[in-house]
Design a protein around this motif. Structure first.
Motif, PDB file in Angstrom:
ATOM      1  N   ALA B  89     -46.814 -38.224  39.410  1.00  6.82           N
ATOM      2  CA  ALA B  89     -46.260 -38.356  38.064  1.00  6.82           C
ATOM      3  C   ALA B  89     -47.367 -38.213  37.021  1.00  6.82           C
ATOM      4  CB  ALA B  89     -45.559 -39.703  37.920  1.00  6.82           C
ATOM      5  N   GLY B  90     -48.509 -38.877  37.280  1.00  7.22           N
ATOM      6  CA  GLY B  90     -49.619 -38.781  36.336  1.00  7.22           C
ATOM      7  C   GLY B  90     -50.138 -37.357  36.241  1.00  7.22           C
ATOM      8  N   GLY B  91     -50.311 -36.709  37.390  1.00  8.44           N
ATOM      9  CA  GLY B  91     -50.810 -35.342  37.395  1.00  8.44           C
ATOM     10  C   GLY B  91     -49.858 -34.404  36.678  1.00  8.44           C
ATOM     11  N   ALA B  92     -48.553 -34.583  36.933  1.00  4.95           N
ATOM     12  CA  ALA B  92     -47.573 -33.686  36.319  1.00  4.95           C
ATOM     13  C   ALA B  92     -47.541 -33.884  34.801  1.00  4.95           C
ATOM     14  CB  ALA B  92     -46.192 -33.933  36.921  1.00  4.95           C
ATOM     15  N   THR B  93     -47.604 -35.145  34.357  1.00  2.00           N
ATOM     16  CA  THR B  93     -47.601 -35.408  32.915  1.00  2.00           C
ATOM     17  C   THR B  93     -48.843 -34.805  32.277  1.00  2.00           C
ATOM     18  OG1 THR B  93     -46.600 -37.514  33.495  1.00  2.00           O
ATOM     19  CG2 THR B  93     -47.222 -37.208  31.209  1.00  2.00           C
ATOM     20  N   ALA B  94     -49.994 -35.027  32.918  1.00  2.36           N
ATOM     21  CA  ALA B  94     -51.237 -34.478  32.374  1.00  2.36           C
ATOM     22  C   ALA B  94     -51.159 -32.953  32.312  1.00  2.36           C
ATOM     23  CB  ALA B  94     -52.413 -34.914  33.239  1.00  2.36           C
ATOM     24  N   THR B  95     -50.541 -32.349  33.351  1.00  2.52           N
ATOM     25  CA  THR B  95     -50.409 -30.889  33.352  1.00  2.52           C
ATOM     26  C   THR B  95     -49.532 -30.432  32.195  1.00  2.52           C
ATOM     27  OG1 THR B  95     -50.578 -30.918  35.737  1.00  2.52           O
ATOM     28  CG2 THR B  95     -49.711 -28.926  34.742  1.00  2.52           C
ATOM     29  N   ALA B  96     -48.361 -31.082  32.059  1.00  3.69           N
ATOM     30  CA  ALA B  96     -47.421 -30.666  31.013  1.00  3.69           C
ATOM     31  C   ALA B  96     -48.080 -30.732  29.648  1.00  3.69           C
ATOM     32  CB  ALA B  96     -46.181 -31.548  31.063  1.00  3.69           C
ATOM     33  N   ILE B  97     -48.857 -31.789  29.421  1.00  2.00           N
ATOM     34  CA  ILE B  97     -49.492 -31.925  28.109  1.00  2.00           C
ATOM     35  C   ILE B  97     -50.731 -31.037  28.023  1.00  2.00           C
ATOM     36  CG2 ILE B  97     -50.699 -33.578  26.624  1.00  2.00           C
ATOM     37  CD1 ILE B  97     -48.578 -35.599  27.453  1.00  2.00           C
ATOM     38  N   GLY B  98     -51.522 -31.003  29.113  1.00  2.00           N
ATOM     39  CA  GLY B  98     -52.750 -30.218  29.100  1.00  2.00           C
ATOM     40  C   GLY B  98     -52.511 -28.739  28.863  1.00  2.00           C
ATOM     41  N   LEU B  99     -51.409 -28.205  29.415  1.00  2.00           N
ATOM     42  CA  LEU B  99     -51.119 -26.774  29.238  1.00  2.00           C
ATOM     43  C   LEU B  99     -50.915 -26.417  27.772  1.00  2.00           C
ATOM     44  CD1 LEU B  99     -48.747 -26.058  32.258  1.00  2.00           C
ATOM     45  CD2 LEU B  99     -51.002 -25.089  31.866  1.00  2.00           C
ATOM     46  N   ASN B 100     -50.527 -27.434  26.969  1.00  6.00           N
ATOM     47  CA  ASN B 100     -50.279 -27.183  25.552  1.00  6.00           C
ATOM     48  C   ASN B 100     -51.422 -27.650  24.666  1.00  6.00           C
ATOM     49  OD1 ASN B 100     -47.645 -26.104  25.981  1.00  6.00           O
ATOM     50  ND2 ASN B 100     -47.010 -28.175  26.503  1.00  6.00           N
ATOM     51  N   CYS B 101     -52.570 -27.968  25.282  1.00  5.19           N
ATOM     52  CA  CYS B 101     -53.683 -28.524  24.513  1.00  5.19           C
ATOM     53  C   CYS B 101     -54.835 -27.535  24.390  1.00  5.19           C
ATOM     54  CB  CYS B 101     -54.197 -29.812  25.150  1.00  5.19           C
ATOM     55  SG  CYS B 101     -53.177 -31.208  24.724  1.00  5.19           S
ATOM     56  N   GLY B 102     -54.563 -26.272  24.583  1.00  2.27           N
ATOM     57  CA  GLY B 102     -55.632 -25.288  24.575  1.00  2.27           C
ATOM     58  C   GLY B 102     -56.390 -25.251  23.262  1.00  2.27           C
ATOM     59  N   GLY B 103     -55.717 -25.604  22.157  1.00  2.00           N
ATOM     60  CA  GLY B 103     -56.352 -25.491  20.852  1.00  2.00           C
ATOM     61  C   GLY B 103     -57.294 -26.631  20.510  1.00  2.00           C
ATOM     62  N   LEU B 104     -57.154 -27.749  21.238  1.00  2.00           N
ATOM     63  CA  LEU B 104     -57.970 -28.918  20.885  1.00  2.00           C
ATOM     64  C   LEU B 104     -59.423 -28.696  21.310  1.00  2.00           C
ATOM     65  CD1 LEU B 104     -55.618 -31.825  21.992  1.00  2.00           C
ATOM     66  CD2 LEU B 104     -56.085 -31.050  19.677  1.00  2.00           C
ATOM     67  N   PRO B 105     -60.368 -29.331  20.595  1.00  2.00           N
ATOM     68  CA  PRO B 105     -61.766 -29.266  21.044  1.00  2.00           C
ATOM     69  C   PRO B 105     -61.921 -29.971  22.385  1.00  2.00           C
ATOM     70  CG  PRO B 105     -61.505 -30.799  19.220  1.00  2.00           C
ATOM     71  CD  PRO B 105     -60.205 -30.055  19.339  1.00  2.00           C
ATOM     72  N   GLY B 106     -62.930 -29.542  23.164  1.00  2.00           N
ATOM     73  CA  GLY B 106     -63.095 -29.982  24.544  1.00  2.00           C
ATOM     74  C   GLY B 106     -62.972 -31.468  24.796  1.00  2.00           C
ATOM     75  N   ALA B 107     -63.787 -32.270  24.104  1.00  2.00           N
ATOM     76  CA  ALA B 107     -63.806 -33.703  24.389  1.00  2.00           C
ATOM     77  C   ALA B 107     -62.437 -34.315  24.158  1.00  2.00           C
ATOM     78  CB  ALA B 107     -64.850 -34.389  23.501  1.00  2.00           C
ATOM     79  N   LEU B 108     -61.791 -33.923  23.069  1.00  2.00           N
ATOM     80  CA  LEU B 108     -60.486 -34.480  22.745  1.00  2.00           C
ATOM     81  C   LEU B 108     -59.455 -34.061  23.794  1.00  2.00           C
ATOM     82  CD1 LEU B 108     -59.171 -36.201  20.608  1.00  2.00           C
ATOM     83  CD2 LEU B 108     -58.489 -34.123  19.401  1.00  2.00           C
ATOM     84  N   ALA B 109     -59.510 -32.778  24.196  1.00  2.00           N
ATOM     85  CA  ALA B 109     -58.547 -32.287  25.178  1.00  2.00           C
ATOM     86  C   ALA B 109     -58.684 -33.042  26.491  1.00  2.00           C
ATOM     87  CB  ALA B 109     -58.752 -30.785  25.406  1.00  2.00           C
ATOM     88  N   VAL B 110     -59.935 -33.300  26.912  1.00  2.00           N
ATOM     89  CA  VAL B 110     -60.153 -34.043  28.159  1.00  2.00           C
ATOM     90  C   VAL B 110     -59.581 -35.443  28.046  1.00  2.00           C
ATOM     91  CG1 VAL B 110     -61.934 -35.079  29.601  1.00  2.00           C
ATOM     92  CG2 VAL B 110     -62.141 -32.699  28.886  1.00  2.00           C
ATOM     93  N   LEU B 111     -59.833 -36.078  26.895  1.00  2.00           N
ATOM     94  CA  LEU B 111     -59.320 -37.433  26.675  1.00  2.00           C
ATOM     95  C   LEU B 111     -57.794 -37.439  26.723  1.00  2.00           C
ATOM     96  CD1 LEU B 111     -60.382 -40.252  26.021  1.00  2.00           C
ATOM     97  CD2 LEU B 111     -59.856 -39.784  23.627  1.00  2.00           C
ATOM     98  N   VAL B 112     -57.185 -36.428  26.092  1.00  2.10           N
ATOM     99  CA  VAL B 112     -55.719 -36.368  26.049  1.00  2.10           C
ATOM    100  C   VAL B 112     -55.150 -36.217  27.455  1.00  2.10           C
ATOM    101  CG1 VAL B 112     -53.780 -34.912  25.367  1.00  2.10           C
ATOM    102  CG2 VAL B 112     -55.503 -35.539  23.690  1.00  2.10           C
ATOM    103  N   THR B 113     -55.753 -35.354  28.286  1.00  2.00           N
ATOM    104  CA  THR B 113     -55.225 -35.188  29.642  1.00  2.00           C
ATOM    105  C   THR B 113     -55.367 -36.489  30.436  1.00  2.00           C
ATOM    106  OG1 THR B 113     -57.347 -34.285  30.327  1.00  2.00           O
ATOM    107  CG2 THR B 113     -55.617 -32.708  29.820  1.00  2.00           C
ATOM    108  N   ALA B 114     -56.515 -37.167  30.249  1.00  2.00           N
ATOM    109  CA  ALA B 114     -56.713 -38.423  30.986  1.00  2.00           C
ATOM    110  C   ALA B 114     -55.670 -39.448  30.566  1.00  2.00           C
ATOM    111  CB  ALA B 114     -58.119 -38.957  30.744  1.00  2.00           C
ATOM    112  N   LEU B 115     -55.457 -39.568  29.240  1.00  2.00           N
ATOM    113  CA  LEU B 115     -54.489 -40.553  28.758  1.00  2.00           C
ATOM    114  C   LEU B 115     -53.077 -40.183  29.205  1.00  2.00           C
ATOM    115  CD1 LEU B 115     -55.792 -41.329  25.170  1.00  2.00           C
ATOM    116  CD2 LEU B 115     -55.903 -42.739  27.227  1.00  2.00           C
ATOM    117  N   ALA B 116     -52.765 -38.894  29.210  1.00  2.00           N
ATOM    118  CA  ALA B 116     -51.439 -38.461  29.660  1.00  2.00           C
ATOM    119  C   ALA B 116     -51.236 -38.835  31.123  1.00  2.00           C
ATOM    120  CB  ALA B 116     -51.287 -36.959  29.479  1.00  2.00           C
ATOM    121  N   GLY B 117     -52.286 -38.659  31.931  1.00  2.00           N
ATOM    122  CA  GLY B 117     -52.186 -39.050  33.334  1.00  2.00           C
ATOM    123  C   GLY B 117     -51.906 -40.531  33.483  1.00  2.00           C
ATOM    124  N   ILE B 118     -52.651 -41.347  32.730  1.00  2.00           N
ATOM    125  CA  ILE B 118     -52.457 -42.794  32.799  1.00  2.00           C
ATOM    126  C   ILE B 118     -51.021 -43.144  32.413  1.00  2.00           C
ATOM    127  CG2 ILE B 118     -53.124 -44.982  31.769  1.00  2.00           C
ATOM    128  CD1 ILE B 118     -55.954 -43.849  31.513  1.00  2.00           C
TER     129      ILE B 118
END
Lengths: 366, 366
Positions: B89-118
């Motif tokens: 569930a965490g991986g899938a959520t992070a994927t769904a959000i991460g796929l749409n986060c291409g525009g964010l700067p690196g550090a923020l995008a990484v943080l967003v995927t981690a938080l989405a996973g949690i």
């Protein structure tokens, strides 16, 4: 009848039988106070053991014996851990499941390399009874395993309800201290119960591999062991409840098998679900009803409101059947979802779990 | 003092590893491979060079995260086993959000995927928590069933809504480069992800949380003795729910780490790869100590990575690793019992503590 024809009933019975058999074993073990969460692993070992022996000998009977022995061995590990070592039963169950998955996958990959497919169990027609329309072909034109399961369940029902042994067994699960004081051997009882559950799960597993499909595949029990445990909980630790639970799971599974092939959900599925929801609500009301003040006031409980709402939605679906197609994986998830809903709506138990369930017995407690 | 406290635990772990190695040698001999060859292939595949060592360490991170989740949950007395489902569930959520986060700067995008996973993992665990707290469903059964549901939902996601357009394979599109978690550039192949810093950080956070905060005390009280917790003004139910949610968050983060710090920059349906259950084994092998779990996570990761290497070089089925992992849990359980027997024999026996052996895995001090 559309999709709910005789072939549907036959497949539902075939799906229900191994779950029911494994669940019966689990019920006996839980009534004696041992929660065997490793049932999935035991079933898988049974499936592998049966296939292994059949691979070597080619004999179906010996294959089933092999499956039962494999289940027995795994259950013995469970008994050793939970009764003798008094390890937490959930943890040891997880260990057994992992071990079962790994061991069977490894051995299958390494030693049984040219996979062989065997003929499944032959059907045995019972002369007069199999001529009854609908029920006949579904119930009395099945293989020997299904008849054996039916006989075993009747025997277990008799043993649990009518014999001293059964009453002692339940006492061990409810109050080991009193049972011990009355001279019942706690350890012997629990060992017997766990080994019995291993025999049942092993045979059920063997049915999956050599009885039904004719081949062993990695992780082929596919959660049926978990469904069996869920059936025991949902069934309120009674054989009758177990039957209802296994029926629900099997019907859901058989429906999903059918619908995968059809694609669009036909109207009769919505009708069937609606009838089921209404039936459950009425039964629930009658159960709770006796003497409850809430019934007199006619107020609806939250679940009943939800039930009525879903009936309304289903009615709309019956009148205007939409062309909904569900992807295959979601159909596959259906039996587990249904098991969850069943457990969730069951809610506060009518029947209590055995008091000493999952509690190791230490004599110094007395 | 510290040494004497930890010596038995270290001895147990070393003993278990030695016995497991013996079992492995026997299995290898039985399947016609010299253990010495296997050992050198194993070492080369796990720590032999920088690239492989990087893989081993990086793959230890999800295992440790799941193990920490298990430690928190068991400390609060909630032995759920929904980690595979929560990882998915965490991986899938992070994927769904991460796929749409291409525009964010690196550090923020990484943080967003981690938080989405949690968040995804905690939400999936929330179902188990809700069913347990308000519907009285045993958390182990509901979490097992939810695992099976999650597997099917993931299979559907990568064949439906999340499927990449580039290929017909059941997998998502490649993650945007900015969302990929950074790795150490000096290691050839870039196999060592920076998320290995989570190993010590998360372990220390859990130690401090459980042993030094009021909140952690509340959790341990809810797991130890519900009645005593109530007298302290702690609601054991609330403690249990929060613990299940936290453990789900850890598992979800593990799911995000598997995908975004993994070898392939996409999600396919088998990405969980047994991490959920192996994480439990990691915690058990470490005797539920968060710091010690770092070491055992690396050991388990090495078993997985080395198992794959053995398959590649010596054609030994990689499920050998699973057999060993299962055997390790059984051995750990037996060793814990032996250790307790010895402790009970030496000083005055403590019947009260012994009687609560159900909480064996939950009550050890941090």
């Amino acid at each position: 009848m559309g999709i709910f024809d005789v072939a549907f009933l036959v497949s539902a019975v075939t799906i229900a039988a191994p779950i029911l058999l494994a669940a019966t074993g689990e019920l006996v073990s839980e009534r004696a106070g041992v929660l065997n969460v490793g049932l999935e692993g035991v079933m898988l070992t049974g499936a592998f053991g049966g296939y292994l022996v059949m691979w070597e000998t080619g004999s179906l009977v010996l294959g089933f014996v092999g499956g039962m022995i494999a289940g027995l061995l795994f259950a013995a590990v469970m008994a050793l851990l939970s009764i003798e070592a008094k390890v937490d039963q959930i943890v040891s169950g997880i260990a057994l499941t992992l071990l079962g998955y790994g061991l069977t996958a490894f051995l299958n990959e390494r030693f049984l390399v040219p996979a062989r497919t065997f003929d499944p169990l032959p059907r045995l027609e019972i002369p007069v009874l199999s001529d009854i329309p609908v029920i006949g072909p579904a119930m009395f034109d099945q293989d020997a395993f299904i008849y054996a399961t039916a006989i075993l369940i009747i025997l277990v029902a008799f043993a649990l309800g009518r014999t001293t042994w059964g009453i002692n067994l339940k006492a061990v699960g409810e109050s080991p201290v009193s049972a011990d004081a009355a001279g019942v051997g706690i350890r012997a009882m629990r060992w017997a119960a766990v080994l019995f559950s291993g025999l049942c799960a092993g045979a059920a597993g063997a049915y999956l591999s050599i009885g039904d499909v004719g081949v062993f595949r990695e992780g082929m029990s596919g959660g049926r062991g978990y469904l069996a445990i869920a059936a025991v909980l949902f069934g309120g630790w009674r054989l009758a409840g177990l039957g209802i639970a296994a029926t629900i799971f099997a019907v859901a599974d058989a429906t999903q098998l059918r619908l995968q092939a059809i694609g669009v959900i036909p109207r009769e599925v919505w009708v069937a679900v609606m009838i089921l929801v209404v039936l459950v609500m009425v039964l629930g009301r009658m159960r709770r009803g006796a003497g409850a003040a809430r019934l007199a006031s006619g107020r609806l409980t939250g679940i009943e409101v939800a039930g009525l709402a879903s009936v309304a939605i289903l009615l709309a679906l019956v009148i205007v059947p939409p062309s909904i197609t569900l992807p295959v994986p979601l159909w596959l998830a259906m039996p587990y979802l249904l098991a969850l809903v069943a457990l969730g709506t069951e809610g506060k138990r009518r029947h209590k779990a055995p008091t000493a369930l999952a509690v190791p017995y230490l004599r110094s407690e007395v | 003092m510290l040494m004497r406290q930890h010596l038995p635990r270290v001895l147990v772990t070393v003993g278990v590893i030695v016995i497991a190695a013996l079992i492995a040698s026997l299995i290898l001999l039985a399947s016609g491979v010299a253990p010495v060859d296997a050992l050198s292939a194993f070492w080369e595949g796990t720590f032999g060079n920088g690239t492989n060592a990087g893989t081993t360490l990086t793959q230890a991170v999800p295992l440790l995260l799941v193990a920490l989740g298990w430690i928190v949950a068991t400390r609060a007395g909630r032995l759920h086993v929904g980690y595979p489902g929560q990882v998915i569930a965490g991986g899938a959520t992070a994927t769904a959000i991460g796929l749409n986060c291409g525009g964010l700067p690196g550090a923020l995008a990484v943080l967003v995927t981690a938080l989405a996973g949690i968040a995804g993992g905690a939400l999936w665990a929330g179902l188990t928590a809700w069913l347990w707290a308000s519907r009285g469903v045993l958390e182990i059964i509901s979490s097992l069933l939810l695992n099976l549901v999650a597997i099917q939902v993931a299979a559907w996601l990568v064949r439906g809504p999340l499927q990449g357009t580039a290929s017909q394979e059941p997998q998502t599109a490649n993650f945007p480069p900015s969302t990929i978690w950074p790795s150490v550039p000096a290691i050839p192949g870039q196999t060592l992800s920076f998320d290995v810093v989570l190993l010590p950080i998360c372990a220390v956070i859990v130690v401090l949380l459980l042993s030094r905060t009021v909140f952690g005390f509340g959790l341990r009280a809810s797991g130890g003795n519900g009645e005593a917790a109530r007298w302290l003004g702690i609601d054991p139910k609330r403690g249990g729910v929060v613990a299940i949610l936290i453990s789900g968050g850890f598992a979800g983060l593990a799911g995000a780490a598997l995908l975004f710090a993994g070898t392939a920059p996409w999600m396919s349906d088998g990405f969980e790869a047994g991490v959920g259950f192996n994480g439990i084994a990691v915690a058990l092998l470490a005797g539920n100590s968060p710091v010690f779990a770092i070491l055992t996570a690396v050991v388990f990761s090495a078993l997985n990575v080395g198992g794959t290497a053995l398959q590649a070089t010596l054609d030994v089925p990689s499920s050998l690793a699973e057999v060993l992992q299962g055997a390790v849990i059984v051995l750990v359980l037996l060793a814990a019992v032996l250790a307790r027997r010895r402790r009970e024999q030496a000083p005055a026996p403590q019947p009260a503590a012994a009687a609560k052996s159900l909480a064996l895995v939950g009550t050890e001090e941090v």
